[in-house]
Motif scaffolding. Structure first.
Motif, PDB file in Angstrom:
ATOM      1  N   LYS A 162      -8.688   4.887  -5.057  1.00 16.99           N
ATOM      2  CA  LYS A 162      -7.563   5.393  -5.240  1.00 16.99           C
ATOM      3  C   LYS A 162      -7.299   6.691  -4.948  1.00 16.99           C
ATOM      4  CE  LYS A 162      -5.405   3.419  -8.621  1.00 16.99           C
ATOM      5  NZ  LYS A 162      -4.759   2.711  -9.584  1.00 16.99           N
ATOM      6  N   HIS A 163      -8.491   7.786  -5.233  1.00 19.03           N
ATOM      7  CA  HIS A 163      -8.489   9.277  -5.071  1.00 19.03           C
ATOM      8  C   HIS A 163      -9.440   9.384  -4.117  1.00 19.03           C
ATOM      9  CE1 HIS A 163      -5.469   9.444  -8.626  1.00 19.03           C
ATOM     10  NE2 HIS A 163      -6.281   8.776  -9.287  1.00 19.03           N
ATOM     11  N   GLY A 214       1.211   5.779  -1.202  1.00 19.61           N
ATOM     12  CA  GLY A 214       0.327   6.722  -1.618  1.00 19.61           C
ATOM     13  C   GLY A 214       0.949   7.957  -0.992  1.00 19.61           C
ATOM     14  N   LYS A 246      -5.469  -5.746  -7.655  1.00 17.59           N
ATOM     15  CA  LYS A 246      -5.875  -4.720  -6.641  1.00 17.59           C
ATOM     16  C   LYS A 246      -6.529  -5.551  -5.539  1.00 17.59           C
ATOM     17  CE  LYS A 246      -8.404  -1.270  -8.377  1.00 17.59           C
ATOM     18  NZ  LYS A 246      -9.443  -0.464  -9.183  1.00 17.59           N
ATOM     19  N   SER A 300       0.748  -1.110   0.003  1.00 18.03           N
ATOM     20  CA  SER A 300      -0.212   0.111   0.071  1.00 18.03           C
ATOM     21  C   SER A 300       0.974   1.159   0.003  1.00 18.03           C
ATOM     22  CB  SER A 300      -0.973  -0.067   1.274  1.00 18.03           C
ATOM     23  OG  SER A 300      -1.706   1.289   1.258  1.00 18.03           O
ATOM     24  N   GLU A 341      -2.162  -3.113  -4.000  1.00 14.55           N
ATOM     25  CA  GLU A 341      -2.281  -4.314  -4.585  1.00 14.55           C
ATOM     26  C   GLU A 341      -1.059  -5.376  -4.105  1.00 14.55           C
ATOM     27  OE1 GLU A 341      -1.034  -2.209  -8.291  1.00 14.55           O
ATOM     28  OE2 GLU A 341       1.332  -2.540  -7.882  1.00 14.55           O
ATOM     29  N   SER A 369     -12.612   0.910  -4.936  1.00 16.07           N
ATOM     30  CA  SER A 369     -12.559  -0.562  -4.622  1.00 16.07           C
ATOM     31  C   SER A 369     -13.076  -0.833  -3.173  1.00 16.07           C
ATOM     32  CB  SER A 369     -11.192  -1.334  -4.841  1.00 16.07           C
ATOM     33  OG  SER A 369     -11.159  -2.605  -4.677  1.00 16.07           O
ATOM     34  N   PHE A 378      -4.274   9.952  -2.091  1.00 11.31           N
ATOM     35  CA  PHE A 378      -3.909   8.965  -3.605  1.00 11.31           C
ATOM     36  C   PHE A 378      -3.303   7.746  -2.621  1.00 11.31           C
ATOM     37  CE2 PHE A 378      -0.951   6.365  -6.101  1.00 11.31           C
ATOM     38  CZ  PHE A 378      -1.649   6.346  -7.061  1.00 11.31           C
ATOM     39  N   THR A 379      -3.878   6.868  -2.824  1.00 16.53           N
ATOM     40  CA  THR A 379      -3.853   5.278  -2.366  1.00 16.53           C
ATOM     41  C   THR A 379      -3.715   4.310  -3.445  1.00 16.53           C
ATOM     42  OG1 THR A 379      -4.828   6.203  -0.429  1.00 16.53           O
ATOM     43  CG2 THR A 379      -4.325   3.745  -0.530  1.00 16.53           C
ATOM     44  N   ASN A 380      -2.830   3.433  -3.239  1.00 15.77           N
ATOM     45  CA  ASN A 380      -2.748   2.291  -4.456  1.00 15.77           C
ATOM     46  C   ASN A 380      -2.522   0.993  -3.458  1.00 15.77           C
ATOM     47  OD1 ASN A 380      -3.333   1.085  -6.809  1.00 15.77           O
ATOM     48  ND2 ASN A 380      -1.119   0.783  -7.072  1.00 15.77           N
ATOM     49  N   ASP A 438     -12.031   5.942  -8.698  1.00 15.68           N
ATOM     50  CA  ASP A 438     -11.597   4.516  -8.970  1.00 15.68           C
ATOM     51  C   ASP A 438     -11.676   3.726  -7.461  1.00 15.68           C
ATOM     52  OD1 ASP A 438     -10.121   2.458  -9.725  1.00 15.68           O
ATOM     53  OD2 ASP A 438      -8.292   3.524 -10.162  1.00 15.68           O
TER      54      ASP A 438
END
Length: 774
Positions: free
Chosen positions: A671-672, A634, A665, A632, A659, A703, A655-657, A701
């Motif tokens: 994500k934003h 961001g 994912k 993780s 995976e 999830s 902002f976070t991603n 985005d």
């Protein structure tokens, strides 16, 4: 019966108002600069009370209708040093002229602001967060949601958009009784007064009438805990005696037949002010935008504080929360393939289903003793007992949802009891060795938690021959009946428990006149868990290293390395216990205070890695542990405070991603995320007291959390706009809040392949509140 209870609460509130309201007591005077020139629009307030005002063109001020008691007067104005008086004994008219000196230093913190003041910034953490450093100098991103923010947004409980005030935080759906808050892609545990109250399905979300402030700590946060997900935590600080006599009664009405009353009283029980009290009460009856979701909630929270001497105090608090609703899970809607394909107020529930009743008893005893000017010890014990009786709704997953809208509703019993016993002892101190300063924290935490539940009974209330059709819903003919003839302890199908003992030590070393601060810390945790008969026993050491440097007087840069672990239950096919899941966090950023501490900015980058997750093995009866390398990472930005005179702002972006090592994912984040809340208090004399607010939430985005969606969702972006109008003086506050102004169809959900589900939010709705302070 509900109306009778609420009427009783209102009667108590207004009786208390009549008893405590007094006339004739006042503090007045004139505020000038060091040359005797009057200062207009200077902020004047009584510390830790609701009394506040501003000076007029001649520099004059007046605080009237004060309760008999002792007060501390504070006067602040940009460009001048803040003036703080000695304790003033008020039993009549008091005159105090104030002369401010130029070259202002930092403003003092105020928990409860006076009329017209905007207090969106808290410069120091609460004592329950254990840290002795200013937030601007702590090498970690910690955001505080102040009482003023909560009041301006008219939030009722933790279930309501509290997350909008912190970058990257979001509430991932709900079952109606507790707030599941995710940050940085992971669920963050709830703390209450510095103690972890996380449970499998709880705790019961706090009523905002109880809450003084909410502190959101990002990252593993080893100074508070090491066992859990690495996203962070949120700490709810409840209201307790402050030593000043005051009271406030509030009434609220609004959409969906909302009716709410609140009461907050505090004062002294002895003439020497050594024995202090506070009582917080709230009662709410409310419906929802969906039918059959009536809610009744009552909260009582008395507390007392005894000052043994000027160095020692004991505080005791008891909280009772009662919550009754129709059917847990009734917010879920299922359909074949298209989100929002049904009306926003559509429901799968029925008036014959329910109710669900939740009761929570919470007790806290805190002991604080100052050993000397530099050292103090703090110890506290807490007990929480939670009882849940009801049922929950889902669908028969094997039948699914047919293209014509047919499905089978499945109702399961949900009776549960939980007991928590929590304790902690910690020491704070300051020392010097040569030219190096030390800010020291050390102590231990311990806790024991047991949760039992009966989920074993489930009934399909529809059949394949007579299914429920979402396009042509029909009322239920016969309500399900569950067997409760034997005690829960004998029929419980689920048992979860944990107990832990943790030792912690931290030393913040200061170099070069404390401009450079190096933190060295570690926590050793002994933890035992039991989940449905699968046990885990872990002894884990988690280090923490961090540094903070004051580039300028109000500008700090920080970097941090921290660890956490997550216990795993069970064993492999060979009989070997699984290792705990570990996580590492590396982050860094900048913090800056503007306007002499009236507003601040924090920006930073983080990178969290998790390893060793459990996956199904070749033998379906056993799991195997593999390296997962879930990452993780961001960027986060938070701005809060009074950026211009009269303009309070909460603005954030994340902002976070999240995976895995293959780029897939992971569920549980957007994500934003960006949120804004802008409140303007008019400064012109003719409009003094009027305010206007406007806020927004935007998620892109998305999830969401869904155990069967494999991280893939096709949710649209989320945009919501809210606003408010208000007027207040030293006594009254009237506010009208309008939520979802654009009347958007807002929801969260997930795609399960053969069907989808979602939870909708209300359309345009309002709340109107009236508060009286005395």
């Amino acid at each position: 019966m509900q109306t009778k209870k609420l009427t009783t609460l209102l009667a108590i509130a207004f009786l208390s108002f009549s008893m405590f309201s007094q006339q004739g007591n006042s503090i007045s005077g004139k505020v000038t600069d060091q040359n005797g020139k009057p200062l207009s629009n200077a902020n004047v307030y009584l510390k830790n009370t609701n009394y506040g005002t501003s000076t007029n063109e001649e520099g004059a001020y007046s605080l009237t209708n004060l309760i008999n008691g002792n007060y501390v007067l504070v006067v602040s104005e940009m460009g001048y040093k803040t003036f703080t008086s000695q304790q003033l004994e008020v039993s009549g008219a008091v005159n105090l002229n104030v002369r401010l000196q130029e070259d202002i230093s930092a403003l003092d913190d105020v928990v409860i602001s006076g009329a017209g003041k905007i207090e969106y910034v808290e410069r120091n953490p609460s004592s329950s967060l254990r840290l002795q450093q200013e937030l601007n100098k702590i090498p970690q991103n910690i955001q505080v949601i102040s009482a003023d923010v909560i009041e301006d947004q008219q939030s009722i409980s933790m279930m309501e958009n509290i997350t909008r005030n912190v970058s990257g935080a979001t509430m991932i759906e709900h079952w109606g009784n507790f707030a599941r808050i995710n940050m940085r892609g992971f669920r963050i545990p709830p703390f209450r007064n510095g103690q972890n109250v996380l449970s499998p399905w709880g705790p019961l979300a706090e009523d905002m009438a109880l809450v003084e402030r909410i502190e959101v700590v990002k990252g593993p946060s080893a100074f508070m805990l090491s066992s859990g997900e690495p996203g962070g935590l949120y700490n709810v600080v409840t209201k307790k005696p402050t030593g000043v006599s005051h009271g406030e009664v509030g009434l609220m009405t609004g959409s969906y037949n909302t009716l709410r009353a609140t009461l907050d009283l505090e004062g002294k029980l002895t003439d020497d002010n050594k024995l202090q009290y506070r009582f917080v009460g709230a009662g709410t009856t409310q419906e929802a935008h969906r039918a059959f979701e009536e809610q009744n909630r009552y909260t009582l929270a008395p507390s007392v504080k005894y000052l043994i001497d000027d160095k020692t105090s004991v505080t005791a608090q008891y909280t009772y929360q009662y919550y009754k609703t129709r059917l847990i899970g009734s917010a879920y809607v299922f359909a074949p393939s298209e989100y929002a394909s049904l009306d926003r107020d559509f429901t799968l529930s029925d008036p014959k289903l329910g109710p669900a009743i939740m009761k929570e008893h919470y007790g806290l005893v805190n002991f604080e003793h100052k050993l000397d000017d530099n050292w103090k010890v703090n110890a506290q014990l807490a007990y929480l007992n939670y009882n849940h009786s009801g049922s929950s709704l889902w669908l028969n997953s094997q039948f699914g949802v047919k293209e014509n809208g047919d499905l089978i509703r499945r109702i399961g019993i949900w009776d549960a009891e939980e007991e928590k016993k929590l304790g902690q002892v910690f020491v704070n101190g300051k020392a010097r060795t040569g030219g190096i300063s030390h800010i020291i924290l050390g102590g231990l935490d311990f806790g024991k938690n047991e949760y039992i539940a009966d989920w074993s009974q489930a009934i399909d209330i529809d059949t394949e021959e007579n299914p429920f059709n979402i396009y042509n819903p029909q009322p239920l003919t016969v309500a399900p009946v569950f067997d409760r003839s034997i005690p829960l302890t004998q029929r419980a199908g689920g048992f979860l428990s944990s107990d832990y003992l943790a030792y912690y030590f931290q030393d913040e070393l200061g170099f070069f006149n404390d401009d450079l601060r190096l933190t060295l810390a570690g926590r050793y945790t002994e933890m035992r868990t039991n989940s449905y008969g699968s046990t885990s026993s872990d002894n884990v050491f988690t280090p923490r290293v961090a540094a903070s440097y004051s580039i300028l007087d109000k500008l700090s840069a920080y970097a941090m390395y921290d660890q956490s672990f997550l216990p795993t239950q069970g064993a492999s096919e060979d009989g070997n216990a699984f290792d705990p899941v570990t996580a590492e966090d590396v982050e860094g950023g900048l913090k800056y205070e503007f306007g002499n501490g009236k507003w601040n900015v924090a920006a930073g980058y983080f990178n969290i890695t998790k390893d060793k997750i459990l996956v199904p093995g070749e033998n379906p009866n056993f799991s195997v542990q593999v390296d997962s390398d879930i990452t993780s990472r961001g960027f986060e930005f938070d701005l809060r405070g009074e950026v211009l005179r009269g303009l309070g702002v909460v603005l954030n972006y994340a902002f976070t991603n999240v995976e895995d090592k293959n780029g897939n994912k992971i569920v549980g984040f957007s994500k934003h995320i960006t949120n804004g809340w802008f409140n303007y208090q008019f400064q012109e004399r003719q409009l003094r007291g009027f305010g206007v607010s406007l806020g927004y939430q935007y998620l892109a985005d998305r999830s969401t959390w869904a155990w069967g969606a494999d991280g893939e969702t096709d949710l649209p972006d989320y945009f919501r706009m809210d606003g408010a109008l208000s007027w207040e003086n030293n006594r009254f506050r009237v506010a009208l809040n309008l939520n979802n102004i654009l009347n958007e169809y807002l929801y969260s959900g997930a795609n399960y392949g053969s069907y989808i589900y979602w939870q909708s939010e209300p359309g345009r709705n309002f709340r109107l509140s009236l508060n009286y302070k005395f």
